[in-house]
Motif scaffolding. Structure first.
Motif, PDB file in Angstrom:
ATOM      1  N   ILE A  68       0.847  -1.196   0.000  1.00 30.74           N
ATOM      2  CA  ILE A  68       0.000   0.000   0.000  1.00 30.74           C
ATOM      3  C   ILE A  68       0.880   1.243   0.000  1.00 30.74           C
ATOM      4  CG2 ILE A  68      -1.681   1.303   1.357  1.00 30.74           C
ATOM      5  CD1 ILE A  68      -2.692  -1.391   2.444  1.00 30.74           C
ATOM      6  N   ASP A  69       0.537   2.212  -0.838  1.00 28.78           N
ATOM      7  CA  ASP A  69       1.211   3.507  -0.876  1.00 28.78           C
ATOM      8  C   ASP A  69       2.729   3.359  -0.980  1.00 28.78           C
ATOM      9  OD1 ASP A  69       1.202   6.248  -0.994  1.00 28.78           O
ATOM     10  OD2 ASP A  69       1.141   6.540   1.165  1.00 28.78           O
ATOM     11  N   PRO A  70       3.223   2.774  -2.068  1.00 25.36           N
ATOM     12  CA  PRO A  70       4.659   2.525  -2.198  1.00 25.36           C
ATOM     13  C   PRO A  70       5.447   3.814  -2.443  1.00 25.36           C
ATOM     14  CG  PRO A  70       3.563   2.085  -4.270  1.00 25.36           C
ATOM     15  CD  PRO A  70       2.472   2.388  -3.269  1.00 25.36           C
ATOM     16  N   PRO A  71       6.754   3.808  -2.156  1.00 28.16           N
ATOM     17  CA  PRO A  71       7.580   4.964  -2.506  1.00 28.16           C
ATOM     18  C   PRO A  71       7.673   5.087  -4.025  1.00 28.16           C
ATOM     19  CG  PRO A  71       8.957   3.129  -1.815  1.00 28.16           C
ATOM     20  CD  PRO A  71       7.540   2.720  -1.557  1.00 28.16           C
ATOM     21  N   ILE A  72       7.657   6.317  -4.498  1.00 32.14           N
ATOM     22  CA  ILE A  72       7.668   6.574  -5.939  1.00 32.14           C
ATOM     23  C   ILE A  72       8.835   7.492  -6.272  1.00 32.14           C
ATOM     24  CG2 ILE A  72       6.409   7.656  -7.848  1.00 32.14           C
ATOM     25  CD1 ILE A  72       3.830   6.777  -6.377  1.00 32.14           C
ATOM     26  N   ALA A  73       9.650   7.075  -7.210  1.00 33.18           N
ATOM     27  CA  ALA A  73      10.784   7.887  -7.663  1.00 33.18           C
ATOM     28  C   ALA A  73      10.403   8.644  -8.925  1.00 33.18           C
ATOM     29  CB  ALA A  73      11.986   6.996  -7.931  1.00 33.18           C
ATOM     30  N   LYS A  74      10.925   9.855  -9.052  1.00 33.91           N
ATOM     31  CA  LYS A  74      10.730  10.643 -10.266  1.00 33.91           C
ATOM     32  C   LYS A  74      12.015  11.374 -10.616  1.00 33.91           C
ATOM     33  CE  LYS A  74       5.749  11.532  -9.951  1.00 33.91           C
ATOM     34  NZ  LYS A  74       4.690  12.570  -9.914  1.00 33.91           N
ATOM     35  N   ILE A  75      12.326  11.421 -11.891  1.00 32.16           N
ATOM     36  CA  ILE A  75      13.405  12.268 -12.378  1.00 32.16           C
ATOM     37  C   ILE A  75      12.760  13.574 -12.801  1.00 32.16           C
ATOM     38  CG2 ILE A  75      15.196  12.552 -14.131  1.00 32.16           C
ATOM     39  CD1 ILE A  75      15.562   9.530 -14.117  1.00 32.16           C
TER      40      ILE A  75
END
Length: 398
Positions: free
Chosen positions: A269-276
């Motif tokens: 649930i609600d995983p960490p999300i990476a963005k460039i």
């Protein structure tokens, strides 16, 4: 092909040190061998590595089974269903899946342990399809009867209201995760099993705990299950939470064999999300090109687990860790892919995200087309000459 025992023997080699150690779980995709406990379909046979499926499990097992979802009903081949499932799975992990509200639905059940995973939840007992259309990130459902004809294809509630797999298809539920405590709902060997329609034949479903036998009601230790999924349990994966709850059931002298996990057990649930968040910036370096790039990490719905680390990687170069900004030096000309993943305060890693960039001519040189000449030396041989016309640091293609 093969038998359930042969598949289990293969899995065991990655658990007992024959080929590897540290195996925590297995995902079985498509039409792989099945096992039973009496007449009940069960994946406990694979989870119980050192036994025959009747003692406490050692690993989690998930099933991604679309081969029994009818092409004429879903409008898709098995391969297309799998492809679509993995696409929405990826989109969920990188924050690109349009999610329903971050709440839970408890339908036709007095089990309120879902509150351990979601601070906001709604108990309901009417208009099930309407609630699915409204949308909840997690739905906990209890159906009351296995007496209906073809029970794997439907939910039958206490008021004899029947919801079929075709109703699920038409509704396209806005639900990501399910606990389907409905008889036979997870029987993945049966055509048009309703658990499969909830997870694999719509735009949102990703995982479900479902029954493969005739039992009704929640399973013992849903408190453990939902606690592991919640903030107190550090948002463990669905597979880890499922395994922990089953191990606790067996440690208390009880047992259960008719629960299966449909979908990807590594999801949480609600995983960490990476963005460039910026395009890679290329500049002149001492003997090549330097590149900088910035990224970010977040949880969509909560601030209880900060992003603790950033991991950058360019294939063929090297990795960097610690900062939300990557700095690579002295890159030669060519096309590159820079990748980023992040780790949150619960020690969960995000999926990789990436951007491609191109390093052009290095400062201090000029890349020019070579001169190529061909001279016939005999009726059977040709001499080919190649002259590098590039200048400075670009000489030799650099």
């Amino acid at each position: 092909g093969g038998t359930a025992q042969e598949l289990k023997d293969f899995i065991k080699k990655y658990y007992d040190g024959t080929l590897a150690t540290g195996l925590t779980g297995v995902i079985l995709i498509s039409d792989l061998p099945t096992a039973t406990n009496g007449s009940t379909l069960t994946d406990m046979f694979y989870m119980d590595i050192d036994g025959n499926g009747t003692t406490s499990p050692d690993i989690w097992v998930g099933r991604i089974a679309t081969n029994k979802l009818s092409n004429s009903k879903t409008g898709k081949t098995e391969g297309k269903l799998l492809q679509d499932y993995f696409t929405k799975n990826h989109n969920y992990r990188v924050g690109a899946l349009s999610l329903p509200q971050h709440t839970g639905l408890i339908y036709n059940s007095s089990d309120t342990n879902l509150s351990k995973a979601y601070s906001s939840y709604s108990p309901k007992s009417t208009d099930f399809l309407g609630e699915l259309s409204t949308g909840y990130e997690w739905t906990h459902l209890e159906a009351s009867s296995a007496a209906a004809k073809k029970p794997a294809e439907k939910f039958v509630f206490i008021n004899d209201k029947v919801i079929s797999y075709s109703d699920i298809k038409k509704t396209n539920p806005k639900v990501v995760f399910y606990a389907l405590f409905s008889p036979y709902s997870g029987t993945y060997t049966t055509a048009n099993y309703i658990g499969g329609y909830c997870v694999f034949a719509n735009d949102y479903g990703l995982a479900a705990i479902a029954r493969t036998g005739s039992a009704t009601g929640s399973f013992d230790k849903t408190d453990t299950f939902y606690n592991k999924l919640g903030i107190v349990g550090k948002r463990r994966s669905i597979g880890t939470a499922f395994l922990s709850s089953l191990q606790e059931i067996f440690s208390n002298g009880s047992s259960t064999y008719d629960l299966t996990l449909l979908g990807d057990p590594t999801l949480s649930i609600d995983p960490p999300i990476a963005k460039i968040i910026s395009e890679p910036v290329v500049s002149d370096g001492a003997s090549g090109k330097d590149v900088t790039c910035k990224g970010s990490g977040s949880l969509k719905n909560e601030t209880s687990a900060a992003i603790n680390n950033y991991y950058w990687f360019i294939p063929g170069e090297y990795g960097q860790a610690g900062s939300n900004e990557a700095n690579y030096t002295n890159l030669s000309e060519g096309e590159y892919k820079i990748q980023l993943k992040v780790k949150d305060g619960y020690d969960r890693l995000s999926s990789w995200v990436s951007k491609t960039f191109t390093v052009g001519t290095v400062s201090g040189g000029k890349l020019l087309a070579p001169t190529v000449t061909a001279t016939a030396e005999s009726p059977t041989s040709i001499k080919i000459s190649w002259t590098d016309n590039s200048q400075g640091k670009a000489k030799g293609g650099f």
